[in-house]
Design a protein around this motif. Structure first.
Motif, mmCIF file in Angstrom:
data_model
loop_
_atom_site.group_PDB
_atom_site.id
_atom_site.type_symbol
_atom_site.label_atom_id
_atom_site.label_comp_id
_atom_site.label_asym_id
_atom_site.label_seq_id
_atom_site.Cartn_x
_atom_site.Cartn_y
_atom_site.Cartn_z
ATOM 1 N N MET A 1 0.852 -1.177 0.000
ATOM 2 C CA MET A 1 0.000 0.000 0.000
ATOM 3 C C MET A 1 0.896 1.237 0.000
ATOM 4 N N SER A 2 0.690 2.114 -0.931
ATOM 5 C CA SER A 2 1.508 3.321 -1.033
ATOM 6 C C SER A 2 0.748 4.514 -0.477
ATOM 7 N N ILE A 3 1.501 5.554 -0.201
ATOM 8 C CA ILE A 3 0.934 6.769 0.372
ATOM 9 C C ILE A 3 0.476 7.671 -0.764
ATOM 10 N N ALA A 4 -0.690 8.276 -0.579
ATOM 11 C CA ALA A 4 -1.252 9.146 -1.616
ATOM 12 C C ALA A 4 -0.557 10.503 -1.588
ATOM 13 N N VAL A 5 -0.302 11.041 -2.781
ATOM 14 C CA VAL A 5 0.259 12.377 -2.938
ATOM 15 C C VAL A 5 -0.861 13.282 -3.430
ATOM 16 N N ASN A 6 -1.125 14.345 -2.670
ATOM 17 C CA ASN A 6 -2.225 15.238 -2.992
ATOM 18 C C ASN A 6 -1.693 16.388 -3.836
ATOM 19 N N VAL A 7 -2.210 16.522 -5.049
ATOM 20 C CA VAL A 7 -1.864 17.619 -5.940
ATOM 21 C C VAL A 7 -3.161 18.293 -6.354
ATOM 22 N N ASN A 8 -3.287 19.552 -5.949
ATOM 23 C CA ASN A 8 -4.449 20.352 -6.311
ATOM 24 C C ASN A 8 -5.759 19.694 -5.896
ATOM 25 N N GLY A 9 -5.772 19.120 -4.704
ATOM 26 C CA GLY A 9 -6.992 18.527 -4.160
ATOM 27 C C GLY A 9 -7.312 17.135 -4.662
ATOM 28 N N LYS A 10 -6.441 16.529 -5.428
ATOM 29 C CA LYS A 10 -6.689 15.190 -5.954
ATOM 30 C C LYS A 10 -5.557 14.280 -5.503
ATOM 31 N N ASP A 11 -5.904 13.064 -5.064
ATOM 32 C CA ASP A 11 -4.903 12.113 -4.582
ATOM 33 C C ASP A 11 -4.358 11.271 -5.729
ATOM 34 N N TYR A 12 -3.036 11.135 -5.749
ATOM 35 C CA TYR A 12 -2.357 10.295 -6.738
ATOM 36 C C TYR A 12 -1.523 9.272 -5.985
ATOM 37 N N TYR A 13 -1.638 7.992 -6.421
ATOM 38 C CA TYR A 13 -0.876 6.923 -5.786
ATOM 39 C C TYR A 13 0.377 6.574 -6.576
ATOM 40 N N ASP A 14 0.457 7.062 -7.791
ATOM 41 C CA ASP A 14 1.626 6.835 -8.624
ATOM 42 C C ASP A 14 2.456 8.126 -8.643
ATOM 43 N N LYS A 15 3.757 8.021 -8.358
ATOM 44 C CA LYS A 15 4.610 9.207 -8.297
ATOM 45 C C LYS A 15 4.690 9.926 -9.638
ATOM 46 N N GLU A 16 4.774 9.163 -10.712
ATOM 47 C CA GLU A 16 4.880 9.779 -12.039
ATOM 48 C C GLU A 16 3.613 10.558 -12.392
ATOM 49 N N GLU A 17 2.453 10.008 -12.055
ATOM 50 C CA GLU A 17 1.205 10.734 -12.303
ATOM 51 C C GLU A 17 1.135 12.006 -11.471
ATOM 52 N N ALA A 18 1.598 11.919 -10.218
ATOM 53 C CA ALA A 18 1.583 13.090 -9.341
ATOM 54 C C ALA A 18 2.512 14.168 -9.891
ATOM 55 N N ARG A 19 3.696 13.772 -10.353
ATOM 56 C CA ARG A 19 4.631 14.745 -10.934
ATOM 57 C C ARG A 19 4.050 15.380 -12.197
ATOM 58 N N ALA A 20 3.431 14.550 -13.035
ATOM 59 C CA ALA A 20 2.837 15.079 -14.263
ATOM 60 C C ALA A 20 1.706 16.056 -13.941
ATOM 61 N N ALA A 21 0.897 15.738 -12.938
ATOM 62 C CA ALA A 21 -0.199 16.628 -12.548
ATOM 63 C C ALA A 21 0.343 17.934 -11.984
ATOM 64 N N TRP A 22 1.397 17.836 -11.163
ATOM 65 C CA TRP A 22 1.995 19.050 -10.605
ATOM 66 C C TRP A 22 2.594 19.917 -11.712
ATOM 67 N N PHE A 23 3.286 19.283 -12.657
ATOM 68 C CA PHE A 23 3.918 20.023 -13.743
ATOM 69 C C PHE A 23 2.864 20.697 -14.622
ATOM 70 N N GLU A 24 1.775 19.990 -14.887
ATOM 71 C CA GLU A 24 0.701 20.573 -15.685
ATOM 72 C C GLU A 24 0.087 21.775 -14.972
ATOM 73 N N GLU A 25 -0.112 21.653 -13.660
ATOM 74 C CA GLU A 25 -0.655 22.766 -12.877
ATOM 75 C C GLU A 25 0.313 23.953 -12.900
ATOM 76 N N TRP A 26 1.610 23.683 -12.763
ATOM 77 C CA TRP A 26 2.619 24.742 -12.792
ATOM 78 C C TRP A 26 2.646 25.437 -14.155
ATOM 79 N N LEU A 27 2.554 24.643 -15.231
ATOM 80 C CA LEU A 27 2.548 25.232 -16.571
ATOM 81 C C LEU A 27 1.341 26.134 -16.785
ATOM 82 N N MET A 28 0.205 25.756 -16.253
ATOM 83 C CA MET A 28 -1.000 26.551 -16.431
ATOM 84 C C MET A 28 -0.905 27.896 -15.691
#
Length: 184
Positions: A1-28
């Motif tokens: 069981m992995s720990i959830a990473v919260n990016v912009n109010g949404k939980d991500y369990y995969d580190k790569e998805e969390a990084r991609a979501a953070w990067f997309e938010e930063w770009l916007m």
């Protein structure tokens, strides 16, 4: 069981998805068009003002803070006057009373890297060793040695007198010569 990473109010369990979501938010959030416009304006300013990179010398008083018990006045050098900085020691820890451009002697010292200290801090009442008059006298003596004209020195003293709401007595410095006793 992995720990959830919260990016912009949404939980991500995969580190790569969390990084991609953070990067997309930063770009916007970025305004690249305005950054290019600012850069072009800065380059135009540098072309039209040949002295854009001359440092500033600022005179200030330490701001009161619950963690800082020292009362001091300082002379500090802004080596990068062209940068936009949100929080610096100049504005965050000190109240700037007077600001002037560095003299040609000071600029030459900066370029030769003779100035190793960015701040010249004069303590006011630490253990009652230096009074405010003595500290301001040292600042005036240093400025006279650097070739600052008397009109600017009187403006500096007036800015301190206005801030502290009292008159200052400027002492004449006593210079001493260090003798080399072991010279042949």
């Amino acid at each position: 069981m992995s720990i959830a990473v919260n990016v912009n109010g949404k939980d991500y369990y995969d580190k790569e998805e969390a990084r991609a979501a953070w990067f997309e938010e930063w770009l916007m959030k970025q305004d690249f068009e305005q950054d290019l416009i600012d850069r072009e304006n800065e380059l135009e300013y540098r072309r039209t003002h040949p002295d854009w990179n001359i440092p500033y010398v600022m005179y200030g008083v330490r701001k009161k803070h619950k963690c800082i018990k020292k009362k001091e006045i300082a002379v500090f050098y802004d080596f990068t006057p062209w940068q936009k900085r949100a929080r610096t020691a100049e504005t965050h820890w000190f109240t700037v009373l007077y600001k002037r451009r560095a003299t040609s002697k000071e600029v030459e010292s900066f370029r030769d890297r003779e100035y190793t200290r960015r701040y010249l801090v004069y303590s006011l009442y630490i253990e009652k060793k230096m009074t405010l008059d003595k500290a301001l006298s040292l600042i005036v003596a240093d400025d006279k040695l650097l070739g600052i004209v008397d009109e600017i020195i009187t403006e500096i003293v007036k800015s301190f007198e206005t801030f502290f709401d009292r008159k200052f007595r400027i002492y004449q410095p006593e210079f001493a010569t260090q003798l080399d006793l072991f010279a042949v």
